[in-house]
Write a protein that holds these residues in place. Sequence first.
Motif, mmCIF file in Angstrom:
data_model
loop_
_atom_site.group_PDB
_atom_site.id
_atom_site.type_symbol
_atom_site.label_atom_id
_atom_site.label_comp_id
_atom_site.label_asym_id
_atom_site.label_seq_id
_atom_site.Cartn_x
_atom_site.Cartn_y
_atom_site.Cartn_z
ATOM 1 N N UNK A 165 -36.928 5.918 50.370
ATOM 2 C CA UNK A 165 -35.650 5.176 50.657
ATOM 3 C C UNK A 165 -34.339 5.714 50.259
ATOM 4 N N UNK A 166 -33.475 5.656 51.387
ATOM 5 C CA UNK A 166 -31.991 6.050 50.963
ATOM 6 C C UNK A 166 -31.000 4.892 50.632
ATOM 7 N N UNK A 167 -30.717 4.918 49.404
ATOM 8 C CA UNK A 167 -29.876 3.979 49.268
ATOM 9 C C UNK A 167 -28.642 3.814 49.756
ATOM 10 N N UNK A 168 -28.170 2.527 50.228
ATOM 11 C CA UNK A 168 -27.058 2.300 51.149
ATOM 12 C C UNK A 168 -26.704 0.850 51.032
ATOM 13 N N UNK A 169 -25.616 0.467 51.992
ATOM 14 C CA UNK A 169 -25.058 -0.869 51.740
ATOM 15 C C UNK A 169 -25.929 -2.339 52.601
ATOM 16 N N UNK A 189 -29.539 -3.849 58.412
ATOM 17 C CA UNK A 189 -30.790 -2.770 58.482
ATOM 18 C C UNK A 189 -31.764 -4.025 58.520
ATOM 19 N N UNK A 190 -32.935 -3.315 59.208
ATOM 20 C CA UNK A 190 -34.104 -4.233 59.329
ATOM 21 C C UNK A 190 -34.850 -4.379 57.955
ATOM 22 N N UNK A 191 -34.558 -3.622 57.029
ATOM 23 C CA UNK A 191 -35.020 -3.863 55.595
ATOM 24 C C UNK A 191 -34.256 -4.775 54.940
ATOM 25 N N UNK A 192 -33.267 -5.335 55.572
ATOM 26 C CA UNK A 192 -32.466 -6.398 54.594
ATOM 27 C C UNK A 192 -32.266 -7.745 55.499
ATOM 28 N N UNK A 193 -33.461 -8.421 55.656
ATOM 29 C CA UNK A 193 -33.399 -9.748 56.512
ATOM 30 C C UNK A 193 -32.765 -10.806 55.304
ATOM 31 N N UNK A 194 -32.451 -10.461 54.230
ATOM 32 C CA UNK A 194 -31.786 -11.346 53.605
ATOM 33 C C UNK A 194 -30.251 -11.452 53.796
ATOM 34 N N UNK A 229 -27.797 6.287 58.387
ATOM 35 C CA UNK A 229 -27.291 5.754 56.915
ATOM 36 C C UNK A 229 -26.568 6.666 56.025
ATOM 37 N N UNK A 230 -25.408 6.051 55.585
ATOM 38 C CA UNK A 230 -24.506 6.576 54.874
ATOM 39 C C UNK A 230 -25.024 6.532 53.264
ATOM 40 N N UNK A 231 -25.516 7.691 52.770
ATOM 41 C CA UNK A 231 -26.364 7.757 51.553
ATOM 42 C C UNK A 231 -25.402 8.288 50.363
ATOM 43 N N UNK A 233 -25.668 10.981 49.329
ATOM 44 C CA UNK A 233 -25.578 12.391 49.633
ATOM 45 C C UNK A 233 -25.003 12.907 50.817
ATOM 46 N N UNK A 234 -24.498 11.711 51.490
ATOM 47 C CA UNK A 234 -23.934 11.885 52.916
ATOM 48 C C UNK A 234 -24.866 11.224 53.937
ATOM 49 N N UNK A 235 -24.449 11.545 55.347
ATOM 50 C CA UNK A 235 -25.011 10.763 56.240
ATOM 51 C C UNK A 235 -26.567 11.283 56.447
ATOM 52 N N UNK A 236 -27.570 10.335 56.905
ATOM 53 C CA UNK A 236 -28.921 10.698 57.078
ATOM 54 C C UNK A 236 -29.379 9.961 58.270
ATOM 55 N N UNK A 237 -30.066 10.812 59.174
ATOM 56 C CA UNK A 237 -30.412 10.204 60.571
ATOM 57 C C UNK A 237 -31.901 9.782 60.257
ATOM 58 N N UNK A 238 -32.002 8.358 60.406
ATOM 59 C CA UNK A 238 -33.274 7.915 60.120
ATOM 60 C C UNK A 238 -34.026 7.432 61.502
#
Length: 289
Positions: A165-169, A189-194, A229-231, A233-238
């Motif tokens: 998991x990449x910590x993000x907003x 994000x699909x991981x944040x339905x809340x 994702x803007x993690x 440590x920088x951008x990460x392609x998911x």
Amino acid sequence: MRLCFLVEEQYRRDGMPMAVIGQLAAWGHEVDLVRPGGSLLSLAETISAGRHAAWVLKTVSGGPGLSLLEAASSVGLRTINDVRAIRLVRDKVVAAAVAHDRGLPVPATHAAPRAELFAELPADAFPLVVKPADGSNGRAVRLFERPEQLAAWPDGEGMVIAQPYVPNTGLDLKVYCVAGDLYATESRSPLRPDMPRHERPVPLTAELAALAAEVGRVFGLDLYGVDILLGPDGPVIVDINDFPSFRQVPDAVPKVSQAILDLARADVPEVTELWPAAHSGLLTAPEAV
């Protein structure tokens, strides 16, 4: 110009690609619409050299349309995107391996036939994001905080992948490419339905534009989307998607329609542009020891 669109049932009422088909028809072009999941086709009649200027695919990752697209490509017909490029990104195991090999910022990726096998990873690998290797549209993407939770993943066929998991907003950045032109949006994000639904255009930095353009070059794509994702440590392609929705792209329908026409008229690129020398090992049997 005569074109063929392969459209899965779930996209038959979507703006992409149905509005594009309407736009092309309004411009005077002939479009044949094929339902790969619900049509009886005569291959000799449907897939014949010279019948269509190009074939366009809009299906789910595991849908039957890709076989038809490959059949069209095999007899020398233009496909948009190139069918080899689509194959690279449709399987997330392959996409992650190629991205890692080419130095693109992707999370460390593990693959297994069953999600429960990810419990063998060390505890500090959690939380893990698990998704089917042939998934699309955020389908079945789940976050597991602890190894014992993996038993909740449903049994099924096919590989699954796991990434840390990449910590993000809670917002994904989506960068869309329409034949070289780049556009950025952010969405929940699909991981944040809340979180409340959220989708809007955002400015695209030079760093992220260069990254998205490099994805297209590495994979040989013309119409595509990149989830970033803007993690810390920088951008990460998911994720990488061929022929995405292009939601929030200004004037998306005429832009995508014109890009399809331009690509259909363009010279076919050499195979080496899509499969650089650095990747020749993917197609060559290992030397005998």
